[in-house]
Design a protein around this motif. Structure first.
Motif, PDB file in Angstrom:
ATOM      1  N   GLU B  45       0.837  -1.197   0.000  1.00 40.44           N
ATOM      2  CA  GLU B  45       0.000   0.000   0.000  1.00 40.44           C
ATOM      3  C   GLU B  45       0.879   1.257   0.000  1.00 40.44           C
ATOM      4  OE1 GLU B  45      -3.615  -0.492   2.696  1.00 40.44           O
ATOM      5  OE2 GLU B  45      -2.355  -2.167   3.283  1.00 40.44           O
ATOM      6  N   LYS B  52      -5.045  -1.669  12.198  1.00 38.35           N
ATOM      7  CA  LYS B  52      -6.363  -2.109  11.748  1.00 38.35           C
ATOM      8  C   LYS B  52      -7.492  -2.067  12.778  1.00 38.35           C
ATOM      9  CE  LYS B  52      -5.011  -4.094   7.641  1.00 38.35           C
ATOM     10  NZ  LYS B  52      -3.558  -4.279   7.706  1.00 38.35           N
ATOM     11  N   LYS B  57     -13.882   0.513  14.443  1.00 41.76           N
ATOM     12  CA  LYS B  57     -14.288   1.160  15.696  1.00 41.76           C
ATOM     13  C   LYS B  57     -14.092   2.677  15.585  1.00 41.76           C
ATOM     14  CE  LYS B  57     -12.291  -2.893  18.112  1.00 41.76           C
ATOM     15  NZ  LYS B  57     -11.388  -3.412  17.070  1.00 41.76           N
ATOM     16  N   ARG B 136     -11.189  -4.097   5.784  1.00 43.03           N
ATOM     17  CA  ARG B 136      -9.864  -4.638   6.081  1.00 43.03           C
ATOM     18  C   ARG B 136      -8.800  -3.544   6.006  1.00 43.03           C
ATOM     19  NH1 ARG B 136      -7.626  -9.245   8.500  1.00 43.03           N
ATOM     20  NH2 ARG B 136      -5.440  -8.664   8.480  1.00 43.03           N
ATOM     21  N   ASP B 284      -0.892 -12.693  10.888  1.00 46.27           N
ATOM     22  CA  ASP B 284      -2.065 -13.375  10.325  1.00 46.27           C
ATOM     23  C   ASP B 284      -1.716 -14.389   9.236  1.00 46.27           C
ATOM     24  OD1 ASP B 284      -3.517 -11.674  11.937  1.00 46.27           O
ATOM     25  OD2 ASP B 284      -4.853 -10.957  10.351  1.00 46.27           O
TER      26      ASP B 284
END
Ligand SMILES: Cc1cc2nc3c(=O)[nH]c(=O)nc-3n(C[C@H](O)[C@H](O)[C@H](O)COP(=O)(O)OP(=O)(O)OC[C@H]3O[C@@H](n4cnc5c(N)ncnc54)[C@H](O)[C@@H]3O)c2cc1C
Ligand code: SF4
Lengths: 65, 436
Positions: B45, B52, B57, B136, B284
């Motif tokens: 990116e 994240k 939130k 995401r 992850d």
């Protein structure tokens, strides 16, 4: 000596810091971080730096005098 | 120290691929651990590294701006001598040659490689003209946040953590919200069906409708005017649909690398990939061998990514003192007026006890999980960080269930009826893990 700092308003009680270094950080009944000491030595700095970086809301940092 | 230039004058190089929480913390931890070579941080990116959890939130609701989700400024990177290569993806890895190829055609040679490419939102299988969102990336959350400025009902597909948080956020912004999930109690997968039911009540208490136990068959229309067709034949109208049906590891670019892949990159307990001990995988995307559980796990939790980053950095800087990654699982989630914290593996237990109660406004309670042999398998706390800290310590120390229950009850301060103390329930066995 390096000094411990915390943004008590930002703290969300996620407690990663307490888990990483229980001798430095604790948490009170309202779920807000407590600094168990104000100053630290250069020798313990790396370990505490890593604990501070485990805070998900960046509420912890170390300041040089 | 293991990392000054060697006799031949070669400065050791660590390349880190993936510039979110795992990659950034690995770079910083390398410096804390005394690594003095070059550190290159590669990220697909363009944006500076960002975090994240706030994307479903504080950022989504509009309380935080993009600066506040940042993980690393250019100054902070320069201070730690972290060389940023942003806006370029890694496309190929040659393990034998110790080289990574990038999308701009360049290639990087490394001595050690840390793979932290994370996961992507599982794409929505339903593709109407427009109006369907996943959450995401910062871009995802930004465009959903824009759309939520307009009025109109919101349907959230998926009642897991991200779906529930998105629902709570949309509700806080004044939308009518319906959450759809094929599981009868979606969060039951993590906390057991009995406690999962309290999470369903939490939606209802805040005026959010749930359609649990029914799936989505189709979504038609476009942003502002969507029709969500469910498997029970009914249709729900929506202006916006949020799809939160899980994540898939970003390991596709490694397909021809020879690294063993199986729902993530397979690693040993030291976070090293199998067959290539100078290649590490964290966060992850990693499926590592958990030495205490004696199985391979892939965990999509923030704290796990940070802890693996520190572990990999330590093992690179101190190969003579290898450290295993053997964590007690920990994840938090903020939904409505509940701050939820989960430690260990609750559903590995067969029985639980509740300290305090989980009804009413802002309850404060803990649920402890055990099996027939009296072991403590995990805990769920709601609005009670103090109890969470205790539970984490008790889990780490290998405490038994009775001791844990006594300690947590003795803390005092749980909501409900203290004179009744502890209530006991036995979760039914009718429901199994799995699903979205
Ligand atoms: C909306 C949301 C809310 C969450 N809330 C919580 C929470 O409350 N609590 C909690 O514990 N966890 C939460 N999580 C999970 C947590 O954020 C993840 O576990 C964590 O981000 C994993 O970090 P990572 O660095 O391994 O991977 P990621 O965060 O997925 O980052 C991977 C990075 O690698 C980049 N990348 C991918 N492929 C390539 C390539 N080929 N080349 C170069 N770069 C590449 C990506 O662009 C990305 O920047 C949440 C996740 C999301 C999405
Ligand atoms: S990790 Fe951060 S949020 Fe959590 S208790 Fe410590 S300071 Fe507070």
């Amino acid at each position: 000596m390096p000094r411990l700092k915390a943004d008590f308003e930002a703290c969300q009680g996620y407690a990663n810091c307490v888990d990483a270094t229980p001798d430095v950080y604790d948490i009170d009944d309202d779920g807000v971080v407590v600094l168990l000491k104000e100053e630290i030595t250069e020798a313990e700095r790396p370990r505490i730096e890593e604990a501070a970086r485990s805070c998900p809301v960046n509420a912890l940092w170390i300041e040089d005098e | 120290m293991s990392t000054p230039p060697d006799a031949a004058g070669h400065t050791p190089v660590v390349v880190i691929v993936g510039s979110s929480i795992g990659g950034v913390r690995a770079a910083q931890a390398l410096r804390s651990e005394g690594f003095r070579g070059r550190i290159l941080l590669v990220g697909e990116e363009e944006a500076l590294p960002y975090d994240k959890p706030p994307l479903s939130k504080q950022f989504l609701v509009g309380q935080w701006d993009a600066d506040k989700v940042g993980l690393l400024t250019e100054d902070a990177a320069a201070r730690d001598r972290i060389e940023l290569r942003l806006g370029v993806g890694a496309t190929r890895l040659d393990v034998a040659e110790r080289r990574v190829w990038l999308s701009d055609g360049a290639d990087l040679a490394y001595d050690w490689l840390i793979i932290a490419t994370g996961a992507s939102a599982r794409p929505s299988p339903w593709r109407p003209g427009s109006g369907v969102h996943v959450v995401r990336t910062l871009g995802d959350s930004g465009s959903l946040r824009e759309e939520l400025r307009r009025p109109g009902p919101v349907v959230v597909v998926g009642g897991g953590f991200i779906g529930a948080e998105a629902a709570a956020t949309a509700r806080a912004l004044g939308h009518e919200v319906t959450v759809v999930d094929p599981m009868p109690t979606p969060i039951g997968r993590v906390v057991g069906p009995e406690i999962g039911r309290y999470f369903t009540d939490l939606h209802h208490r805040h005026g959010v409708e749930t359609r649990f136990g029914v799936g989505v068959e189709r979504i038609e229309g476009e942003a502002g005017d969507l029709r969500v067709g469910l498997t029970d034949g009914s249709t729900v109208q929506a202006a916006t649909v949020v799809v939160g049906i899980g994540a898939v590891p970003n390991d596709g670019w490694l397909a021809d690398s020879g690294l063993p892949l199986d729902n993530g990159i397979l690693c040993d307990e030291y976070c090293r990939t199998l067959d290539a001990p100078n290649v590490f995988a964290i966060g992850d995307v990693a499926r590592w061998f958990h030495p205490r559980h004696r199985e391979r796990l892939r965990v999509e939790h923030w704290t796990n990514a940070v802890e693996m980053a520190v572990c990999a950095a330590h093992n690179i800087a101190h190969p003579e003192d290898l450290r295993a990654h053997s964590p007690v699982e920990y994840v938090w989630s903020d939904q409505y007026d509940w701050k939820i914290q989960i430690v260990g593996r609750p559903t590995q237990g067969s029985r639980h006890e509740l300290v305090g109660d989980l009804e009413g406004e802002k309850p404060r309670a803990a649920v402890l999980y055990t099996d027939d042999r009296g072991r403590l398998h995990g805990a769920v706390t709601v609005n009670w960080p103090k109890a969470l800290v205790q539970c984490r310590r008790l889990m780490t120390g290998g405490a038994g269930f009775d001791e844990a229950l006594e300690r947590i009850s003795a803390l005092g301060g749980a909501s409900g009826h203290p004179q009744e103390g502890v209530r006991e329930t036995r979760p039914g066995t009718g429901e199994r893990a799995g699903g979205a």
